[in-house]
Design a protein around this motif. Structure first.
Motif, PDB file in Angstrom:
ATOM      1  N   PHE A  70      -4.054   6.865  15.298  1.00  0.00           N
ATOM      2  CA  PHE A  70      -4.015   7.427  13.958  1.00  0.00           C
ATOM      3  C   PHE A  70      -2.725   8.209  13.710  1.00  0.00           C
ATOM      4  CE2 PHE A  70      -4.836  10.735  10.824  1.00  0.00           C
ATOM      5  CZ  PHE A  70      -5.272   9.965   9.750  1.00  0.00           C
ATOM      6  N   ALA A  71      -2.305   9.027  14.672  1.00  0.00           N
ATOM      7  CA  ALA A  71      -1.083   9.825  14.497  1.00  0.00           C
ATOM      8  C   ALA A  71       0.137   8.928  14.289  1.00  0.00           C
ATOM      9  CB  ALA A  71      -0.869  10.738  15.701  1.00  0.00           C
ATOM     10  N   ILE A 116      -4.404  -0.708   7.417  1.00  0.00           N
ATOM     11  CA  ILE A 116      -3.616  -1.925   7.629  1.00  0.00           C
ATOM     12  C   ILE A 116      -2.742  -1.786   8.867  1.00  0.00           C
ATOM     13  CG2 ILE A 116      -1.765  -3.363   6.678  1.00  0.00           C
ATOM     14  CD1 ILE A 116      -2.964  -2.651   3.859  1.00  0.00           C
ATOM     15  N   PHE A 117      -2.076  -0.638   9.007  1.00  0.00           N
ATOM     16  CA  PHE A 117      -1.211  -0.408  10.170  1.00  0.00           C
ATOM     17  C   PHE A 117      -2.013  -0.503  11.460  1.00  0.00           C
ATOM     18  CE2 PHE A 117       1.021   2.034  13.362  1.00  0.00           C
ATOM     19  CZ  PHE A 117       2.333   1.604  13.205  1.00  0.00           C
ATOM     20  N   LEU A 118      -3.150   0.149  11.498  1.00  0.00           N
ATOM     21  CA  LEU A 118      -3.980   0.135  12.706  1.00  0.00           C
ATOM     22  C   LEU A 118      -4.526  -1.259  13.008  1.00  0.00           C
ATOM     23  CD1 LEU A 118      -5.884   3.489  12.137  1.00  0.00           C
ATOM     24  CD2 LEU A 118      -4.138   3.031  13.882  1.00  0.00           C
ATOM     25  N   ASN A 137      -4.737   5.770   2.623  1.00  0.00           N
ATOM     26  CA  ASN A 137      -5.836   5.351   3.495  1.00  0.00           C
ATOM     27  C   ASN A 137      -5.785   3.849   3.776  1.00  0.00           C
ATOM     28  OD1 ASN A 137      -6.687   7.966   3.642  1.00  0.00           O
ATOM     29  ND2 ASN A 137      -8.360   7.731   2.174  1.00  0.00           N
ATOM     30  N   ASP A 138      -5.510   3.049   2.734  1.00  0.00           N
ATOM     31  CA  ASP A 138      -5.387   1.605   2.935  1.00  0.00           C
ATOM     32  C   ASP A 138      -4.226   1.289   3.880  1.00  0.00           C
ATOM     33  OD1 ASP A 138      -7.531   1.118   1.260  1.00  0.00           O
ATOM     34  OD2 ASP A 138      -6.265   0.657  -0.488  1.00  0.00           O
ATOM     35  N   ALA A 158       0.829  -1.208   0.000  1.00  0.00           N
ATOM     36  CA  ALA A 158       0.000   0.000   0.000  1.00  0.00           C
ATOM     37  C   ALA A 158       0.866   1.263   0.000  1.00  0.00           C
ATOM     38  CB  ALA A 158      -0.941  -0.011   1.207  1.00  0.00           C
ATOM     39  N   VAL A 159       1.961   1.248   0.756  1.00  0.00           N
ATOM     40  CA  VAL A 159       2.870   2.397   0.789  1.00  0.00           C
ATOM     41  C   VAL A 159       3.493   2.619  -0.589  1.00  0.00           C
ATOM     42  CG1 VAL A 159       5.101   3.191   1.692  1.00  0.00           C
ATOM     43  CG2 VAL A 159       3.382   2.276   3.257  1.00  0.00           C
ATOM     44  N   CYS A 160       3.979   1.559  -1.204  1.00  0.00           N
ATOM     45  CA  CYS A 160       4.620   1.669  -2.524  1.00  0.00           C
ATOM     46  C   CYS A 160       3.647   2.144  -3.598  1.00  0.00           C
ATOM     47  CB  CYS A 160       5.239   0.334  -2.932  1.00  0.00           C
ATOM     48  SG  CYS A 160       6.617  -0.184  -1.891  1.00  0.00           S
ATOM     49  N   GLU A 161       2.392   1.787  -3.455  1.00  0.00           N
ATOM     50  CA  GLU A 161       1.369   2.170  -4.433  1.00  0.00           C
ATOM     51  C   GLU A 161       0.674   3.481  -4.066  1.00  0.00           C
ATOM     52  OE1 GLU A 161      -1.157  -1.288  -4.586  1.00  0.00           O
ATOM     53  OE2 GLU A 161       0.434  -2.510  -5.508  1.00  0.00           O
TER      54      GLU A 161
END
Length: 184
Positions: free
Chosen positions: A164-165, A154-156, A149-150, A142-145
């Protein structure tokens, strides 16, 4: 976990254990690592800029047969969760931390073997971890693309207690690592 092993070591040489001590740690490291330019304090700096941390030393292949393709492990009271090679799932040598193999532990001491991923290669770049938080392959994708928001979702979802921060800061850090890797 896979992020301690990739990118793979390309240094050739013998992997037999040779004695090594650093401060209060004792044991052995692979012979090829002993005088390697990338070894620092028993870990490897071969991709330190890319992963923002140390990688594990290359102990060579594990003699246990099976697939190196990752299998998801859910977190428990004694295990952090994440991915392990399929052949390690249920193996008596898998350490409870899921980061190392206890095969030949008496020979390696404090520098345990890393998990053997065989011929498997991740389909996403290793961007390292963020303050000991779990960075899944889906998050890296998701980061690379640039799917912010995705990535935040995913992280959460994969890091209990994260806010969120923290997720936003992790996304920004991973994005910077990805951009600097692409520019290199």
């Amino acid at each position: 976990m896979w992020w301690k092993a990739f990118p793979r070591c390309t240094v050739q040489g013998p992997v037999e254990p040779v004695p090594y001590a650093h401060f209060a740690t004792h044991g052995a490291v692979p012979q090829k690592c002993r005088r390697c330019y990338f070894m620092l304090e028993g870990e490897c700096t071969r991709a330190i800029d890319q992963v923002a941390g140390y990688l594990a030393l290359d102990h060579g292949p594990c003699p246990v047969p099976g697939s190196g393709a990752p299998v998801r492990i859910l977190a428990t009271a004694t295990q952090a969760g994440g991915y392990v090679p399929g052949k390690c799932l249920g193996c008596e040598h898998l350490d409870a931390t899921l980061a190392v193999c206890n095969y030949q532990r008496s020979r390696w001491g404090d520098w345990s073997r890393t998990l053997d991923w065989g011929d498997w290669e991740p389909d996403v770049p290793n961007l390292g971890v963020i303050r000991d938080r779990y960075v899944s392959p889906d998050l890296v994708r998701a980061v690379c693309e640039e799917r912010r928001n995705d990535a935040l979702k995913i992280f959460l979802a994969t890091n209990d207690g994260a806010g969120f921060a923290e997720a936003l800061k992790a996304y920004q850090e991973l994005r910077l690592r990805w951009e600097s890797r692409r520019e290199a």
